[in-house]
Scaffold this motif. Structure first.
Motif, short mmCIF file in Angstrom:
data_model
loop_
_atom_site.label_atom_id
_atom_site.label_comp_id
_atom_site.label_asym_id
_atom_site.label_seq_id
_atom_site.Cartn_x
_atom_site.Cartn_y
_atom_site.Cartn_z
N ALA A 183 -4.20 6.63 3.10
CA ALA A 183 -4.00 7.96 2.36
C ALA A 183 -4.40 8.22 1.30
CB ALA A 183 -2.32 7.81 1.80
N THR A 233 -8.08 9.45 3.02
CA THR A 233 -7.86 10.78 3.63
C THR A 233 -7.75 11.99 2.78
OG1 THR A 233 -7.30 9.45 5.46
CG2 THR A 233 -6.89 11.98 5.63
N LEU A 234 -6.63 11.52 1.85
CA LEU A 234 -5.98 12.91 1.26
C LEU A 234 -6.82 13.22 -0.18
CD1 LEU A 234 -2.11 11.86 1.40
CD2 LEU A 234 -3.69 13.46 2.75
N LEU A 275 -2.76 13.97 7.30
CA LEU A 275 -1.55 13.05 7.19
C LEU A 275 -1.31 12.06 8.38
CD1 LEU A 275 0.81 15.95 6.07
CD2 LEU A 275 -0.22 14.02 4.53
N ILE A 284 -2.01 8.25 8.37
CA ILE A 284 -1.33 6.97 7.53
C ILE A 284 -0.43 6.51 8.70
CG2 ILE A 284 0.59 7.14 5.92
CD1 ILE A 284 -0.72 9.70 4.42
#
Length: 375
Positions: A115, A118-119, A280, A283
């Motif tokens: 998370a 990636t985010l 998303l 995750i």
């Protein structure tokens, strides 16, 4: 957390780190070699090449993290089963669901790491990488500072530099401008210098000759000059304006664009939904792959020949999960309203793992029934 849970979790974390390090190293080296060669041959320094390869690391880590987590889960579970440690825990009354607790915690730890990458980290790295690529592409000074080879900054222009002195003096310069077919101009000079004034870049040639050929009239004129300035700023211009890539957009900006933000005017709803939900979905994938690896191996019983059928089935499940994710990504791009399809493979993998754990625990209950009836 019991001692077995802590022992199991430590083994998973250590092996995951090892597999991630190996996989990232293999992919990074294979990509860095070609990138170093391309950047250094275009006149960039080793530090620029190192910066470019470092900015690709978040993407590589995101790609290999689920594979590393899956391999760690399969390896540790198989080793515990081969050394009879898992068999002893099952014989003491621990159910497969109870033994899966450290695996679930391990999957959640990997999910938190993914998370963050990636985010936040990957979009920031991609944004910086796009900016640096634009700077390098427009840096004509770096493109021209290559001696001993013919260079083509743009179509129709050829530049050759015989030697570059330490003070920046260019020796034996050849420049051919064929962008206008009816008028071809060739410049040669013994020495030249690059001069920059703001955004303007000029190639100042001294003691040279200019040959101009008029193809229509079939004439050739020669001009000998003592010094001549050739503006090369136009060579750095692009025919189209660079559009910022959606992969470098902040996640919050993508979420706001789904409700009509600024990005909705640049990208379609399908592109925005695909990128946001794809970020998303990583995750949930980290939890799904760990559970698939553990639950599939729990279907087998102790055997001196190992758990090869379960190992093959676990890897087949991983491949199937990745295939469904690729299909779901393409589907969401054309049907942004059905964004939940992007998360269906991960949820399906988790549900399948729960079913495998229920099947693995059923023989224990069947063996316990006769003893209970005799009592």
């Amino acid at each position: 957390m019991s001692k077995f849970d802590g022992y199991f979790l430590r083994q998973l974390l250590v092996l995951c780190g090892f597999f991630a390090f190996v996989l990232v190293g293999v992919f990074w080296i294979s990509k860095a070699v070609s990138l170093f060669d391309r950047l250094i041959s275009s006149g960039q320094t080793a530090m620029v090449a190192l910066e470019f390869t470092a900015l690709t690391l978040p993407t590589l880590v995101r790609t290999v993290m689920p594979m590393a987590a899956f391999c760690a889960t399969v390896y540790v579970t198989n080793r515990l089963n081969r050394e009879s440690e898992m068999t002893v825990m099952l014989a003491t009354g621990s159910s497969p669901f109870r033994l899966a607790r450290p695996v679930i915690l391990f999957g959640l730890i990997c999910a938190a790491m993914l998370a963050t990458i990636t985010l936040y980290l990957r979009p920031a790295a991609m944004l910086r990488l796009e900016a640096r690529q634009a700077e390098v592409a427009g840096d004509m000074t770096a493109q021209l500072l290559n001696d001993g080879q013919f260079m083509h900054p743009v179509k129709g222009v050829t530049v050759y530099i015989g030697k570059i002195d330490r003070d920046g003096t260019l020796n034996d310069v050849y420049l051919s401008d064929r962008r206008a077919p009816e008028r071809v101009v060739t410049y040669t000079s013994s020495k030249a210098y690059l001069a920059r004034s703001g955004e303007q870049i000029a190639l100042v040639m001294v003691e040279g000759t200019a040959l101009q050929m008029e193809t229509g009239r079939k004439t050739l004129s020669t001009t000998v000059f003592r010094d001549f300035s050739y503006d090369i700023s136009a060579l750095a211009k692009r025919d189209i304006e660079r559009r910022q890539g959606i992969r470098g957009m902040p996640t919050l900006a993508l979420a706001a664009a789904l409700s009509g933000g600024e990005l909705s005017e640049t990208y379609s709803q399908g592109e925005i939904a695909e990128e946001l939900q794809e970020r998303l979905s990583w995750i949930g994938v980290s939890v799904a792959v760990t559970l698939i690896g553990f639950s599939t191996l729990m279907l087998g019983t102790f055997s001196r020949f190992g758990l090869w059928p379960q190992l093959i089935a676990a890897f087949a499940g991983l491949i199937a999960l990745e295939g469904m994710r690729s299909t779901a990504t393409a589907f969401v791009a054309t049907h942004p309203g059905l964004w939940w399809v992007q998360h269906a493979p991960a949820l399906g993998g988790i549900c399948l793992s729960i079913m495998f754990l229920m099947i693995a625990g059923r023989p224990l209950r069947l063996r316990q029934r006769p003893s209970a009836d005799l009592a």
